[in-house]
Design a protein around this motif. Structure first.
Motif, PDB file in Angstrom:
ATOM      1  N   PRO A 212     -46.506   1.767  16.901  1.00 16.83           N
ATOM      2  CA  PRO A 212     -46.686   2.587  18.484  1.00 16.83           C
ATOM      3  C   PRO A 212     -45.012   3.015  18.344  1.00 16.83           C
ATOM      4  CG  PRO A 212     -47.973   1.132  17.921  1.00 16.83           C
ATOM      5  CD  PRO A 212     -46.845   0.506  16.674  1.00 16.83           C
ATOM      6  N   GLU A 213     -43.890   2.616  18.813  1.00 13.17           N
ATOM      7  CA  GLU A 213     -42.812   2.587  19.176  1.00 13.17           C
ATOM      8  C   GLU A 213     -42.372   3.881  18.330  1.00 13.17           C
ATOM      9  OE1 GLU A 213     -39.081  -0.073  17.024  1.00 13.17           O
ATOM     10  OE2 GLU A 213     -41.295  -1.361  17.527  1.00 13.17           O
ATOM     11  N   SER A 216     -43.925   9.022  21.412  1.00 15.44           N
ATOM     12  CA  SER A 216     -44.040   8.765  22.644  1.00 15.44           C
ATOM     13  C   SER A 216     -45.956   8.755  22.887  1.00 15.44           C
ATOM     14  CB  SER A 216     -44.377   9.867  23.395  1.00 15.44           C
ATOM     15  OG  SER A 216     -44.392  10.947  22.893  1.00 15.44           O
ATOM     16  N   ASP A 217     -45.897   8.396  24.300  1.00 17.89           N
ATOM     17  CA  ASP A 217     -46.776   8.068  24.452  1.00 17.89           C
ATOM     18  C   ASP A 217     -48.053   9.509  24.703  1.00 17.89           C
ATOM     19  OD1 ASP A 217     -45.988   5.857  25.330  1.00 17.89           O
ATOM     20  OD2 ASP A 217     -46.282   5.474  27.147  1.00 17.89           O
ATOM     21  N   LEU A 220     -49.176   9.340  20.398  1.00 16.69           N
ATOM     22  CA  LEU A 220     -50.020   8.147  20.517  1.00 16.69           C
ATOM     23  C   LEU A 220     -51.532   8.731  20.741  1.00 16.69           C
ATOM     24  CD1 LEU A 220     -48.237   5.504  21.444  1.00 16.69           C
ATOM     25  CD2 LEU A 220     -49.004   5.166  19.236  1.00 16.69           C
ATOM     26  N   THR A 221     -51.819   8.871  22.345  1.00 13.73           N
ATOM     27  CA  THR A 221     -52.906   9.004  22.676  1.00 13.73           C
ATOM     28  C   THR A 221     -52.889  10.550  22.070  1.00 13.73           C
ATOM     29  OG1 THR A 221     -52.707   9.005  25.253  1.00 13.73           O
ATOM     30  CG2 THR A 221     -54.189  10.250  25.092  1.00 13.73           C
ATOM     31  N   SER A 248     -41.200  -4.299  21.795  1.00 12.07           N
ATOM     32  CA  SER A 248     -42.362  -3.234  22.425  1.00 12.07           C
ATOM     33  C   SER A 248     -42.080  -4.040  24.017  1.00 12.07           C
ATOM     34  CB  SER A 248     -43.323  -3.379  21.931  1.00 12.07           C
ATOM     35  OG  SER A 248     -44.532  -3.194  22.565  1.00 12.07           O
ATOM     36  N   ARG A 252     -41.660  -1.144  26.773  1.00 13.37           N
ATOM     37  CA  ARG A 252     -42.745  -0.939  27.609  1.00 13.37           C
ATOM     38  C   ARG A 252     -43.339  -1.942  28.238  1.00 13.37           C
ATOM     39  NH1 ARG A 252     -42.865   2.405  23.336  1.00 13.37           N
ATOM     40  NH2 ARG A 252     -42.592   4.725  23.720  1.00 13.37           N
ATOM     41  N   HIS A 259     -49.954  -2.215  23.836  1.00 13.48           N
ATOM     42  CA  HIS A 259     -49.345  -0.556  24.279  1.00 13.48           C
ATOM     43  C   HIS A 259     -50.370   0.640  23.877  1.00 13.48           C
ATOM     44  CE1 HIS A 259     -45.753   2.500  23.184  1.00 13.48           C
ATOM     45  NE2 HIS A 259     -46.714   2.931  24.124  1.00 13.48           N
ATOM     46  N   LEU A 260     -50.992   0.618  23.160  1.00  8.05           N
ATOM     47  CA  LEU A 260     -51.915   1.297  22.165  1.00  8.05           C
ATOM     48  C   LEU A 260     -53.210   1.452  23.088  1.00  8.05           C
ATOM     49  CD1 LEU A 260     -51.871   0.566  18.355  1.00  8.05           C
ATOM     50  CD2 LEU A 260     -51.267   2.249  19.945  1.00  8.05           C
ATOM     51  N   SER A 262     -53.193   1.138  26.389  1.00 12.51           N
ATOM     52  CA  SER A 262     -52.881   1.679  27.299  1.00 12.51           C
ATOM     53  C   SER A 262     -53.009   3.348  27.397  1.00 12.51           C
ATOM     54  CB  SER A 262     -51.491   1.035  27.858  1.00 12.51           C
ATOM     55  OG  SER A 262     -50.601   1.755  27.290  1.00 12.51           O
ATOM     56  N   VAL A 263     -52.420   3.879  26.655  1.00 11.16           N
ATOM     57  CA  VAL A 263     -52.971   5.002  26.520  1.00 11.16           C
ATOM     58  C   VAL A 263     -53.618   4.870  25.381  1.00 11.16           C
ATOM     59  CG1 VAL A 263     -50.450   5.427  26.379  1.00 11.16           C
ATOM     60  CG2 VAL A 263     -51.358   4.696  23.936  1.00 11.16           C
TER      61      VAL A 263
END
Length: 476
Positions: A212-213, A216-217, A220-221, A248, A252, A259-260, A262-263
């Protein structure tokens, strides 16, 4: 009271006369002594293979009478079972192998990224071809490749897999970290990748972000969304090492799986590799989003901080498959490691002596792996209409006698050298460990010619010395 009676077997020396040439026909009628069906091993059953699929499955005499023009191949002492599915592989890392032994975690930074980045088109092809051959020799008819960091694209990897004859879920890495302004181009490349391989018989497109890092968010989305829209698997590594979890949290304020989520990047299209360091809350996220997991037990032993709690995940209804992570391509040893790790990491402290039972690991190595790789409706089981990806396994060996519980025995006792034949899409690809239509020895000679040079020019940083130097250092 349980009655313990050995499995009835009537072995015949005639099985020794089985030849590869007899199995090269476009249409086959096979009557193994045992057929591994979704409900377990069965006797007295036969399969008809035509146009690359299991066209019919039924009692031996029923199929014999229905197809008098076909030669029925009686296979005494043989088990016909689904091919193994490697839910997490790195086909272009095969030149590294023992360079990673004894190394601390996160070797991707010091070994794999430098190695893959140094490969030219020839070495990329040969590395992937060697790994594909190793996979077939270990009983894997499908490998899920998480993407290469080589700069030359995936054509050579796909060509290698097709030339060997292994089925491949081929990941295209879509990282945009450090590539500001390239998101549109990366997404267009992802669309092309899906289009190119959408209808291929052996190569199935997939999209990937390394971790994920690495993106960018927004990326990922978008990559997860595109994967869902196009019906392909989105692959990423999560919660594998303490260092990655801590990075992470620092960057974030969220753990990688959080994190995954959240997006919006979790979901039935998403396959997360490792997931060894997961909290109860993160397990709930996996379940609620129907996100799949590749449990990679050998990777945990060789370079990990922890073991994924695959028994609990399975009990919760989380979809789980088994992956090698490119460690060693041996389906039977992978199942053995999967069960052993659960016993040592969780079973002993819980008093759980079965640790999931033999059948669980057999299922995760076949149908479970097919499911998480996005191919559950095509492979992974012996069932009518599914692709004929299967193994013929010699059970007429001392290690498998007497037989009381074949599923457990396959997990704990079976060996790669018992595999007589490997079929993919109904075609015989390997016979007793070697290809039937191309020269594996020539490949080995090519690898010997170029591997040392490829490794030498890569800026690899090893922490642990080679074995001889290590032994000398500890004996001083």
């Amino acid at each position: 009271m349980t009655s313990y009676e050995p499995t009835d077997r009537t072995f015949s020396a005639s099985s020794a006369g089985l030849t590869a040439s007899a199995l090269l026909a476009d249409e086959l009628l096979l009557a193994p002594e045992w057929l591994l069906l979704p409900d377990g091993p069965a006797q007295g059953m036969a399969v008809r293979i035509a146009q690359g699929v299991f066209a019919e499955i039924g009692p031996v005499e029923q199929l014999r009478q229905a197809h008098p023009a076909l030669t029925m191949h009686l296979l005494p002492g043989r088990l016909l079972m689904p091919g193994f599915v490697d839910a997490h592989h790195h086909l272009t890392q095969s030149f590294g192998k023992a360079l990673a032994f004894g190394e601390p975690s996160e070797i991707f930074r010091r070994i794999w990224v430098p190695l893959e980045g140094s490969l030219n088109e020839e070495s990329l092809y040969l590395s992937a071809k060697l790994a594909s051959l190793e996979a077939l020799r270990g009983g894997f008819t499908t490998v899920c490749d998480a993407g290469t960091r080589a700069q030359l694209g995936l054509e050579a990897v796909a060509r290698a897999a097709k030339d060997v004859g292994v089925r491949c879920v081929l990941g295209l890495i879509c990282n945009d970290a450090g590539a500001e302004g390239q998101r549109d181009a990366l997404l267009q490349a992802a669309e092309r990748h899906i289009d190119v391989w959408a209808d291929d018989a052996l190569v199935h497109p997939s999209l990937a972000i390394s971790t994920p890092e690495a993106a960018s968010d927004g990326q990922l989305t978008d990559v997860a969304r595109l994967s869902a829209e196009r019906g392909v698997v989105f692959q990423t590594h999560v919660n594998e090492h303490l260092a990655s979890v801590e990075r992470s949290l620092v960057a974030r304020g969220l753990r990688p799986l959080e994190h995954l989520d959240s997006v919006g990047a979790l979901g039935p299209q998403t396959l997360v590799a490792h997931a060894t360091l997961v909290t109860p809350y993160e397990m709930r996220l996996l379940k609620e989003t129907d996100t799949a997991v590749s449990y990679n037990p050998v990777a945990s032993v060789w370079k990990g901080n922890a073991v994924a709690d695959a028994v609990t995940m399975s009990a919760m209804g989380i979809r789980v498959g088994l992956g090698t992570d490119g460690t060693r391509s041996d389906g039977f040893r992978l199942m053995d490691s999967a069960e052993t790790n659960q016993r040592l990491a969780f079973g002993l402290m819980r008093g759980d002596s079965s640790a999931g039972g033999g059948a669980l690991w057999l299922e995760q190595a076949t149908a479970g792996g097919a499911d998480v790789a996005g191919l559950g409706q095509r492979i992974g089981r012996i069932a009518e209409g599914l692709a004929a990806d299967f193994l013929l396994v010699d059970m007429d060996v001392p290690e498998m006698l007497p037989s009381w519980d074949m599923s457990w025995e396959l997990v704990r006792l079976a060996n790669r050298d018992q595999i007589d034949a490997v079929f993919v899409n109904g075609a015989l690809r390997l016979w007793r460990g070697w290809p039937v239509d191309w020269d594996a020895r020539a490949l080995m000679a090519e690898v010997r010619r170029i591997a040392a040079t490829a490794v030498a020019k890569a800026p690899i940083q090893k922490i642990h010395p080679l074995s001889a130097a290590y032994r000398a250092s500890v004996r001083r």
